[in-house]
Enzyme design. Structure first.
Site, mmCIF file in Angstrom:
data_model
loop_
_atom_site.group_PDB
_atom_site.id
_atom_site.type_symbol
_atom_site.label_atom_id
_atom_site.label_comp_id
_atom_site.label_asym_id
_atom_site.label_seq_id
_atom_site.Cartn_x
_atom_site.Cartn_y
_atom_site.Cartn_z
ATOM 1 N N GLU A 100 -4.618 -4.230 -4.680
ATOM 2 C CA GLU A 100 -5.012 -2.869 -5.019
ATOM 3 C C GLU A 100 -6.351 -2.545 -4.354
ATOM 4 O O GLU A 100 -7.094 -3.446 -3.946
ATOM 5 C CB GLU A 100 -5.121 -2.749 -6.554
ATOM 6 C CG GLU A 100 -5.520 -1.380 -7.096
ATOM 7 C CD GLU A 100 -4.648 -0.243 -6.595
ATOM 8 O OE1 GLU A 100 -4.760 0.117 -5.402
ATOM 9 O OE2 GLU A 100 -3.863 0.306 -7.392
ATOM 10 N N HIS B 274 3.854 -2.177 -8.948
ATOM 11 C CA HIS B 274 3.916 -2.975 -10.175
ATOM 12 C C HIS B 274 4.046 -2.098 -11.418
ATOM 13 O O HIS B 274 3.605 -0.947 -11.442
ATOM 14 C CB HIS B 274 2.696 -3.890 -10.295
ATOM 15 C CG HIS B 274 1.394 -3.151 -10.477
ATOM 16 N ND1 HIS B 274 1.011 -2.607 -11.687
ATOM 17 C CD2 HIS B 274 0.399 -2.864 -9.606
ATOM 18 C CE1 HIS B 274 -0.168 -2.025 -11.551
ATOM 19 N NE2 HIS B 274 -0.557 -2.161 -10.295
#
Length: 254
Positions: A89, A11
């Site tokens: 994450e 990202h």
């Protein structure tokens, strides 16, 4: 000759990356710069003529919005998208929300590097009195996770251990069917995939810095082994600068 192609994208910069804070499972959105990174990544894929059949991402908006932005740029917003917490994450536990440079000043750069980059040392857990505990642990997107699945902190090893089953059970069959796969995720969940694909050591994966918003292309043989090193789509200067920026995180500001 390559039997398959796989594209990964980390990202773009998030609002908390911009503030140099540990994000982990906190649902930080893209910063304006991160949105531009995702756009450039999408344009690089468009210019290279990439088409996909299925996409995978996490349940965190910085990865989802990166994927949306890329799909918009390549005019393939209609593609099926599978979202999973297993591509989230790494959970930074008690460090979540802390400024990385301040944490380095308080605990020392060496300790911060161990927490950020060691393979099997988790950060301190996120306790119920943590300001973001309810925000994360009580979020309804995680309501179906068992107590064992919902982390209070994770090492890189832990992150890989929950990402790889999804890779093996859900993504690999799609690749082997000949589907062109795009994965938009996070630095540490993508590290798990890269470590697995390349057979990297624990030491090597700790030192690997994946740039944000830049498509990473793998050409794979029929056994899903890379036939050449990962390639970045983008000009050399963009790639070099992005990798240096990632490496500079967690250092005491001079």
């Amino acid at each position: 000759m390559a039997a398959y192609k796989l594209v990964l994208i980390r990202h773009g910069e998030s609002a908390w990356n911009l503030e140099n804070r540990f994000s982990g499972w906190y649902d930080a959105d893209l910063s304006p710069a991160g949105h531009e990174e995702a756009k450039r990544g999408g344009q690089a894929l468009r210019d290279a003529g990439y088409e996909f059949d299925i996409c995978f991402t996490s349940v965190q908006k910085r990865a989802i919005r990166t994927l949306w932005t890329v799909l918009d740029a390549i005019d393939q917003m209609w593609l099926p998208v599978v979202r999973t917490w297993r591509l989230n994450e790494r959970h930074y536990g008690g460090l979540t929300g802390l400024n990385k440079a301040e944490t380095a000043a308080k605990h020392g750069e060496a300790q911060v590097k161990i927490w950020r980059r060691s393979y099997d040392v988790p950060p301190p857990p996120m306790e119920p009195d943590h300001p973001f505990y309810s925000n994360i642990s009580k979020d309804r997107r995680y309501a179906d996770l068992t107590e064992d699945q919902l982390p209070s902190c994770e090492s890189l090893k832990d992150t890989i251990a929950r990402a790889l089953p999804f890779w093996n059970e859900e993504i690999v069959p799609q690749i082997k069917e000949g589907k062109r796969v795009l994965i938009a995720a996070h630095g540490n969940s993508l590290r798990g995939i890269v470590k697995h694909l390349e057979g990297l050591s624990e030491e090597a994966i700790m030192e690997l810095n994946l740039p944000t918003g830049i498509p990473i292309v793998y050409e794979l043989d029929k056994n899903l082994k890379p036939i050449k090193p990962m390639q970045f789509l983008g000009d050399e200067e963009t790639v070099r600068k992005a990798m240096e920026a990632v490496a500079a995180q967690g250092k005491v500001k001079k």
